[in-house]
Design a protein around this motif. Structure first.
Motif, PDB file in Angstrom:
ATOM      1  N   VAL A   1      -7.267 -15.969  -6.647  1.00  0.00           N
ATOM      2  CA  VAL A   1      -6.279 -16.076  -5.455  1.00  0.00           C
ATOM      3  C   VAL A   1      -6.347 -17.060  -4.476  1.00  0.00           C
ATOM      4  CG1 VAL A   1      -5.021 -14.552  -3.802  1.00  0.00           C
ATOM      5  CG2 VAL A   1      -5.845 -13.734  -5.932  1.00  0.00           C
TER       6      VAL A   1
ATOM      7  N   LEU B   1      -5.266 -10.058   1.754  1.00  0.00           N
ATOM      8  CA  LEU B   1      -4.329 -10.797   0.788  1.00  0.00           C
ATOM      9  C   LEU B   1      -2.923 -10.782   1.375  1.00  0.00           C
ATOM     10  CD1 LEU B   1      -5.334  -9.848  -2.724  1.00  0.00           C
ATOM     11  CD2 LEU B   1      -5.967 -11.945  -1.557  1.00  0.00           C
TER      12      LEU B   1
ATOM     13  N   GLU C   1       0.768 -12.073  -2.687  1.00  0.00           N
ATOM     14  CA  GLU C   1      -0.584 -11.866  -3.544  1.00  0.00           C
ATOM     15  C   GLU C   1      -0.915 -10.452  -3.967  1.00  0.00           C
ATOM     16  OE1 GLU C   1      -2.551 -15.790  -1.423  1.00  0.00           O
ATOM     17  OE2 GLU C   1      -2.902 -13.883  -0.561  1.00  0.00           O
TER      18      GLU C   1
END
Length: 254
Positions: free
Chosen positions: A59, A173, A177
């Motif tokens: 990520v 996040l 995401e």
């Protein structure tokens, strides 16, 4: 990790696990309340929990534009390995990395994990863990199912403190995401440990399990709770199943 004493009404499983000659670490937090922590060890063989920081590293790199989940992965770029997962059986041998990451998390697929390690690089992953993700006890020394490396003393490691840090990394996040990452945890197919006593389909539990001989882990969260139980050194894993089940029931309490 220091041992703590809690109400036997709420955590009788801690008394049970303390009678076993194993290493363990337990963590539970509801909302912003003070966490319950107990244990006698800090460092653990990672088993498949190592896939959590690997996913988080992906990520991070995707945010920086270095990788893309839409990029096509060639499943035959890594030697066939078995264990958890079934990507080695698929007729389709070209998949988006999104699907490879999905199988890594939902099925704990080892070939898919090795393909992600290959794409990012083992040393790069360790650098990301230490320098950009704030993980001091997470270490990737070998690919999954690499028995020759294991014979040489190479293994993958996590720490109880880093498992707490994972929660914050997921929390940080952004919405986009979380939109593609969290479903990979939600559809984890292993209900044997912390989920074993939960009513089916009533608790959204975003989690990842890990197991190798003598090692059982489960790490995860709901919208109100954070929890993990790490164990190693068990000679009879079946005695741990009821303990995991009782620990997971904390997710049901108001």
């Amino acid at each position: 990790m220091q041992r703590y004493n809690y109400s036997m009404y709420h955590t009788p499983f801690l008394a049970e696990i303390n009678t076993l000659n194993i290493q363990f670490a337990f963590y539970f937090q509801r909302n912003a309340s003070a966490p319950l922590q107990a244990g006698n060890a800090q460092r653990f063989p990672a088993a498949s929990i190592i896939k959590i920081p690997i996913l988080l590293a992906w990520v991070l790199l995707e945010r920086q534009g270095e990788v893309s989940q839409r990029e096509i992965c060639h499943l035959d770029d890594e030697p066939e390995v078995h264990g958890a997962g079934f990507s080695w059986l698929l007729q389709a041998r070209h998949l988006p990395y999104h699907d490879v990451l999905l199988m890594m998390m939902a099925l704990s697929d080892n070939l898919c994990t090795n393909l992600i390690i290959r794409r990012i690089g083992l040393e790069r992953l360790n650098h990301l863990f230490r320098q950009e993700m704030g993980l001091t006890g997470t270490q990737l020394q070998r690919k999954l199912m690499d028995f020759e490396a294991r014979k040489k003393g190479l293994d993958n490691w996590i720490s109880a403190d880093d498992c707490i840090r994972y929660f914050d990394l997921f929390e940080n996040l952004n919405a986009a995401e979380k939109g593609w990452v969290e479903p990979m945890l939600l559809v984890n197919q292993d209900d044997l440990l912390l989920k074993r006593n939960l009513p089916r389909d009533e608790v959204d539990f975003y989690h990842k399990t890990g197991s190798i001989p003598g090692v059982l882990h489960d790490w995860g969260y709901t919208r109100t709770c954070r929890i993990f139980l790490l164990t190693s050194g068990a000679t009879d894993e079946t005695v741990l199943y009821p303990i995991f089940g009782k620990a997971g029931q904390l997710l049901l309490e108001n």
